[in-house]
Design a protein around this motif. Sequence first.
Motif, PDB file in Angstrom:
ATOM      1  N   UNK A  34       0.710  -1.485   0.047  1.00 47.06           N
ATOM      2  CA  UNK A  34       0.020   0.076   0.008  1.00 47.06           C
ATOM      3  C   UNK A  34       0.900   1.156   0.041  1.00 47.06           C
ATOM      4  N   UNK A  35       0.363   2.479  -0.793  1.00 46.36           N
ATOM      5  CA  UNK A  35       1.268   3.866  -0.589  1.00 46.36           C
ATOM      6  C   UNK A  35       0.251   4.678  -0.277  1.00 46.36           C
ATOM      7  N   UNK A  36       1.001   5.295   0.761  1.00 41.12           N
ATOM      8  CA  UNK A  36       0.202   6.499   1.295  1.00 41.12           C
ATOM      9  C   UNK A  36       0.165   7.830   0.320  1.00 41.12           C
ATOM     10  N   UNK A  37       0.808   7.680  -0.813  1.00 39.73           N
ATOM     11  CA  UNK A  37       0.707   8.966  -1.645  1.00 39.73           C
ATOM     12  C   UNK A  37      -0.819   9.268  -2.094  1.00 39.73           C
ATOM     13  N   UNK A  38      -1.260  10.253  -1.769  1.00 39.15           N
ATOM     14  CA  UNK A  38      -2.849  10.824  -2.137  1.00 39.15           C
ATOM     15  C   UNK A  38      -3.047  10.574  -3.631  1.00 39.15           C
ATOM     16  N   UNK A  39      -1.915  10.744  -4.505  1.00 37.38           N
ATOM     17  CA  UNK A  39      -2.274  10.616  -5.780  1.00 37.38           C
ATOM     18  C   UNK A  39      -2.466   9.407  -6.222  1.00 37.38           C
ATOM     19  N   UNK A  40      -2.128   8.240  -5.542  1.00 35.80           N
ATOM     20  CA  UNK A  40      -2.132   6.776  -6.000  1.00 35.80           C
ATOM     21  C   UNK A  40      -3.144   6.113  -5.411  1.00 35.80           C
ATOM     22  N   UNK A  41      -4.042   6.573  -4.276  1.00 34.66           N
ATOM     23  CA  UNK A  41      -4.932   5.905  -3.497  1.00 34.66           C
ATOM     24  C   UNK A  41      -6.275   6.110  -4.098  1.00 34.66           C
ATOM     25  N   UNK A  67     -10.478  11.355   0.054  1.00 35.27           N
ATOM     26  CA  UNK A  67      -9.347  10.625   0.432  1.00 35.27           C
ATOM     27  C   UNK A  67      -9.035  10.705   1.930  1.00 35.27           C
ATOM     28  N   UNK A  68      -8.357   9.891   2.250  1.00 36.61           N
ATOM     29  CA  UNK A  68      -8.088   9.939   3.929  1.00 36.61           C
ATOM     30  C   UNK A  68      -6.616   9.122   4.129  1.00 36.61           C
ATOM     31  N   UNK A  69      -5.681   9.891   4.562  1.00 33.83           N
ATOM     32  CA  UNK A  69      -4.283   9.166   4.581  1.00 33.83           C
ATOM     33  C   UNK A  69      -3.471   9.785   5.792  1.00 33.83           C
ATOM     34  N   UNK A  70      -2.327   8.917   6.165  1.00 40.52           N
ATOM     35  CA  UNK A  70      -1.624   9.651   7.066  1.00 40.52           C
ATOM     36  C   UNK A  70      -0.416  10.251   6.476  1.00 40.52           C
ATOM     37  N   UNK A  71      -0.472  11.695   6.711  1.00 41.14           N
ATOM     38  CA  UNK A  71       0.523  12.599   6.225  1.00 41.14           C
ATOM     39  C   UNK A  71       2.080  12.322   6.532  1.00 41.14           C
ATOM     40  N   UNK A  72       2.059  11.756   7.485  1.00 45.50           N
ATOM     41  CA  UNK A  72       3.630  11.628   7.863  1.00 45.50           C
ATOM     42  C   UNK A  72       4.206  10.182   7.341  1.00 45.50           C
ATOM     43  N   UNK A  73       3.355   9.532   6.865  1.00 44.87           N
ATOM     44  CA  UNK A  73       3.789   8.052   6.467  1.00 44.87           C
ATOM     45  C   UNK A  73       4.435   8.351   5.011  1.00 44.87           C
ATOM     46  N   UNK A  74       5.671   7.689   4.734  1.00 43.18           N
ATOM     47  CA  UNK A  74       6.284   7.939   3.236  1.00 43.18           C
ATOM     48  C   UNK A  74       6.225   6.444   2.788  1.00 43.18           C
ATOM     49  N   UNK A  82       4.568   6.269  14.136  1.00 45.39           N
ATOM     50  CA  UNK A  82       4.520   7.275  15.334  1.00 45.39           C
ATOM     51  C   UNK A  82       3.291   7.554  16.253  1.00 45.39           C
ATOM     52  N   UNK A  83       3.679   7.774  17.504  1.00 46.16           N
ATOM     53  CA  UNK A  83       2.499   7.960  18.430  1.00 46.16           C
ATOM     54  C   UNK A  83       1.637   9.184  18.276  1.00 46.16           C
ATOM     55  N   UNK A  84       1.880  10.204  17.324  1.00 52.64           N
ATOM     56  CA  UNK A  84       1.337  11.193  16.832  1.00 52.64           C
ATOM     57  C   UNK A  84       1.090  10.970  15.310  1.00 52.64           C
ATOM     58  N   UNK A  85      -0.083  10.864  14.978  1.00 53.60           N
ATOM     59  CA  UNK A  85      -0.342  10.770  13.567  1.00 53.60           C
ATOM     60  C   UNK A  85      -1.322  11.982  12.879  1.00 53.60           C
ATOM     61  N   UNK A  86      -0.934  12.453  11.595  1.00 49.84           N
ATOM     62  CA  UNK A  86      -1.810  13.540  11.195  1.00 49.84           C
ATOM     63  C   UNK A  86      -2.415  12.874   9.939  1.00 49.84           C
ATOM     64  N   UNK A  87      -3.860  12.716  10.106  1.00 49.59           N
ATOM     65  CA  UNK A  87      -4.729  12.053   9.152  1.00 49.59           C
ATOM     66  C   UNK A  87      -5.271  13.110   8.329  1.00 49.59           C
ATOM     67  N   UNK A  88      -4.935  13.215   7.008  1.00 50.96           N
ATOM     68  CA  UNK A  88      -5.823  14.341   6.229  1.00 50.96           C
ATOM     69  C   UNK A  88      -7.154  13.612   5.600  1.00 50.96           C
ATOM     70  N   UNK A  89      -8.095  14.469   5.697  1.00 58.15           N
ATOM     71  CA  UNK A  89      -9.354  14.091   5.078  1.00 58.15           C
ATOM     72  C   UNK A  89      -9.618  15.253   3.968  1.00 58.15           C
ATOM     73  N   UNK A  90      -9.734  14.719   2.786  1.00 56.66           N
ATOM     74  CA  UNK A  90      -9.740  15.895   1.787  1.00 56.66           C
ATOM     75  C   UNK A  90     -10.883  15.418   0.706  1.00 56.66           C
ATOM     76  N   UNK A  91     -11.911  16.228   0.148  1.00 56.76           N
ATOM     77  CA  UNK A  91     -12.835  15.863  -0.718  1.00 56.76           C
ATOM     78  C   UNK A  91     -14.140  16.840  -0.766  1.00 56.76           C
TER      79      UNK A  91
END
Length: 175
Positions: A34-41, A67-74, A82-91
């Motif tokens: 799985x890829x966290x890249x928002x352009x490939x999900x 789309x919903x994805x972890x912004x810090x994951x590459x 990470x204990x702190x995660x930033x989840x982006x929801x955009x749409x």
Amino acid sequence: MEAQPGRTNRRRFLLIAGLPLLAVGGLTTYAAWPEPNPDKVRVRTDLDPLKSRFGTYVGELTEAHWLGYDMDESPGDRTIPSPDSRIRLVGVARLAAGTAAAIVRNAEYAFTPTVPAAALPAPLEKYLPADAAWQHSPQYDAYVNRPQSDARPSGAYHLDEARDLVHFDLVYLYT
């Protein structure tokens, strides 16, 4: 000690047949990872995650593309998260008829015409009408983005009265 002819041929066969099989297996695993890249999900259309996050504030959601994805994951991250995660929801989501107009006309929020500042990820561009008349209010953002028990949301909501659409670009910080 000389190698026996049968043993050499078997090793050569295993080398010739085994390397391509290992390469195909490795490439298949890489392609399926799985890829966290928002352009490939995959663009999501399920409503329940959005309803639980902000549905009580924007009203009934009838259709969504998001789309919903972890912004810090590459793509190279394969470690403990990470204990702190930033989840982006955009749409963009469609509201029940008349809901966007009712929100925008609430004088408490002082909506003004605007253009969403953040670029939309490529997979979502086709769902956002080019001629939408977006309205935005920092007061409304503050109202909807109140801290929740498990996360601190931030971001913007843009409403189109004519189409009853909400364009959202949010970040949820989970600590």
